[in-house]
Design an enzyme around this catalytic site. Structure first.
Site, PDB file in Angstrom:
ATOM      1  N   GLU A  43       0.872  -1.182   0.000  1.00 60.32           N
ATOM      2  CA  GLU A  43       0.000   0.000   0.000  1.00 60.32           C
ATOM      3  C   GLU A  43       0.903   1.224   0.000  1.00 60.32           C
ATOM      4  OE1 GLU A  43      -3.617   2.287   2.311  1.00 60.32           O
ATOM      5  OE2 GLU A  43      -2.564   0.687   3.379  1.00 60.32           O
ATOM      6  N   GLU A  68       4.882   4.741   3.711  1.00 58.44           N
ATOM      7  CA  GLU A  68       4.423   6.082   4.064  1.00 58.44           C
ATOM      8  C   GLU A  68       5.622   7.012   4.101  1.00 58.44           C
ATOM      9  OE1 GLU A  68       2.625   9.348   4.674  1.00 58.44           O
ATOM     10  OE2 GLU A  68       1.358   7.585   4.480  1.00 58.44           O
ATOM     11  N   ASP A  97       9.821   7.750   0.459  1.00 60.73           N
ATOM     12  CA  ASP A  97       9.090   8.418  -0.603  1.00 60.73           C
ATOM     13  C   ASP A  97       8.854   7.398  -1.710  1.00 60.73           C
ATOM     14  OD1 ASP A  97       8.196  10.004  -2.734  1.00 60.73           O
ATOM     15  OD2 ASP A  97       9.413  11.695  -2.093  1.00 60.73           O
ATOM     16  N   ASP A 119      -3.433  11.557  -4.420  1.00 60.43           N
ATOM     17  CA  ASP A 119      -3.677  12.865  -5.016  1.00 60.43           C
ATOM     18  C   ASP A 119      -2.948  12.930  -6.356  1.00 60.43           C
ATOM     19  OD1 ASP A 119      -4.095  15.492  -5.684  1.00 60.43           O
ATOM     20  OD2 ASP A 119      -3.310  16.314  -3.817  1.00 60.43           O
ATOM     21  N   LYS A 123       0.349  19.515  -4.979  1.00 68.24           N
ATOM     22  CA  LYS A 123       0.324  20.968  -4.810  1.00 68.24           C
ATOM     23  C   LYS A 123       1.748  21.519  -4.727  1.00 68.24           C
ATOM     24  CE  LYS A 123      -4.074  20.193  -4.039  1.00 68.24           C
ATOM     25  NZ  LYS A 123      -4.220  18.799  -4.338  1.00 68.24           N
TER      26      LYS A 123
END
Length: 125
Positions: A43, A68, A97, A119, A123
């Site tokens: 995951e 994560e 990462d 996402d 951003k």
């Protein structure tokens, strides 16, 4: 999810028996880590680990690796597994990462990938 600094998060992750510290050294050897030949599912962006922890408990014949990026988020998953009555032996965590994921797994080593709430438009912040 709002990120908050969790003092001692990195140390807690390092000390946890389910955390893998040098995953690039496991490339092609993940079945040795789990000591079985069960399929491996990962995951990416596991957050606090609710999804992958539940999967690991429900599917003991599948090995799970949660990835994560943020220590302050990942630290919750090892804390939860430590508090469980029966700890899942088919679960590992990596703080990294996901951009470097190809350096962690050999070709055909991963049988499934979960991307929950990803996402697609990062951003610039």
């Amino acid at each position: 999810m709002r990120l908050r600094n969790v003092p001692g998060a990195r140390e807690t992750i390092i000390e946890n028996q389910f955390s893998i510290q040098q995953p690039e050294q496991m490339k092609g050897k993940w079945h040795e880590v789990f000591q079985n030949d069960h399929p491996i599912h990962i995951e990416v962006g596991m957050g606090k680990g609710q999804f992958i922890t539940a999967l690991a408990q429900q599917n003991p014949n599948i090995n799970y690796i949660g990835i994560e990026k943020y220590s302050s988020v990942l630290v919750r998953a090892p804390e939860k597994t430590d508090a469980m009555e029966t700890q899942p032996e088919n679960l590992r965590f990596i703080r990294m990462d996901a951009e470097n994921i190809c350096n962690m797994f050999a070709k055909h080593e991963v049988d499934g990938i979960y991307l929950n709430f990803s996402d697609p438009w990062p951003k610039d912040r």
